[in-house]
Design a protein around this motif. Structure first.
Motif, short mmCIF file in Angstrom:
data_model
loop_
_atom_site.label_atom_id
_atom_site.label_comp_id
_atom_site.label_asym_id
_atom_site.label_seq_id
_atom_site.Cartn_x
_atom_site.Cartn_y
_atom_site.Cartn_z
N GLU A 151 0.83 -1.21 0.00
CA GLU A 151 0.00 0.00 0.00
C GLU A 151 0.87 1.26 0.00
OE1 GLU A 151 -2.63 -0.19 3.34
OE2 GLU A 151 -3.84 -1.79 2.46
N ASN B 277 3.77 5.70 -5.70
CA ASN B 277 3.65 5.78 -7.15
C ASN B 277 2.58 6.78 -7.57
OD1 ASN B 277 5.66 3.90 -7.57
ND2 ASN B 277 4.24 2.18 -7.62
N GLN B 278 1.54 6.92 -6.76
CA GLN B 278 0.48 7.88 -7.07
C GLN B 278 0.91 9.31 -6.78
OE1 GLN B 278 -2.97 6.67 -4.86
NE2 GLN B 278 -3.26 4.78 -6.07
N LEU B 279 1.81 9.46 -5.82
CA LEU B 279 2.28 10.79 -5.43
C LEU B 279 3.80 10.83 -5.54
CD1 LEU B 279 0.07 11.06 -2.23
CD2 LEU B 279 -0.39 12.12 -4.44
N GLU C 282 2.26 1.76 -3.46
CA GLU C 282 1.22 2.24 -4.35
C GLU C 282 0.98 3.73 -4.15
OE1 GLU C 282 -3.55 1.59 -4.95
OE2 GLU C 282 -2.34 -0.15 -4.37
N LEU C 283 0.97 4.17 -2.90
CA LEU C 283 0.79 5.60 -2.63
C LEU C 283 1.97 6.41 -3.14
CD1 LEU C 283 -0.74 5.47 0.96
CD2 LEU C 283 -1.88 6.20 -1.14
#
Length: 81
Positions: A69, A75-77, A72-73
């Motif tokens: 998780e 990669n999103q930010l 993933e965060l």
């Protein structure tokens, strides 16, 4: 010296194993000392080593999920890197 029933001990041990709270907080909630809870857990795990391994595996699985998780965060930010 206070003598606790086996049912009470099982309830406290189950709460400590299922909770994400620190052991000291679980102990306080049930009105026992953290040392008493640690002794009960040590005895429980010594008598049930498969439960210790199961709890450790659950923690490893949860850790892996949290790392995924987190990645993933990131990669999103991308500015968090």
């Amino acid at each position: 010296m206070v003598r606790y029933s086996d049912d009470f001990r099982r309830k406290v041990i189950a709460a400590a194993r299922e909770s994400h709270e620190p052991r000291s907080q679980v102990a306080r909630k049930f009105g026992v000392t953290p040392a008493t809870l640690n002794n009960w857990l040590s005895t429980f795990y010594a008598e049930n080593p498969q439960e210790l391994e199961a709890d450790n595996q659950a923690l490893r699985d949860e850790h892996a999920l949290l790392l995924a998780e987190q990645e993933e965060l990131r990669n999103q930010l991308p500015w968090l890197r």
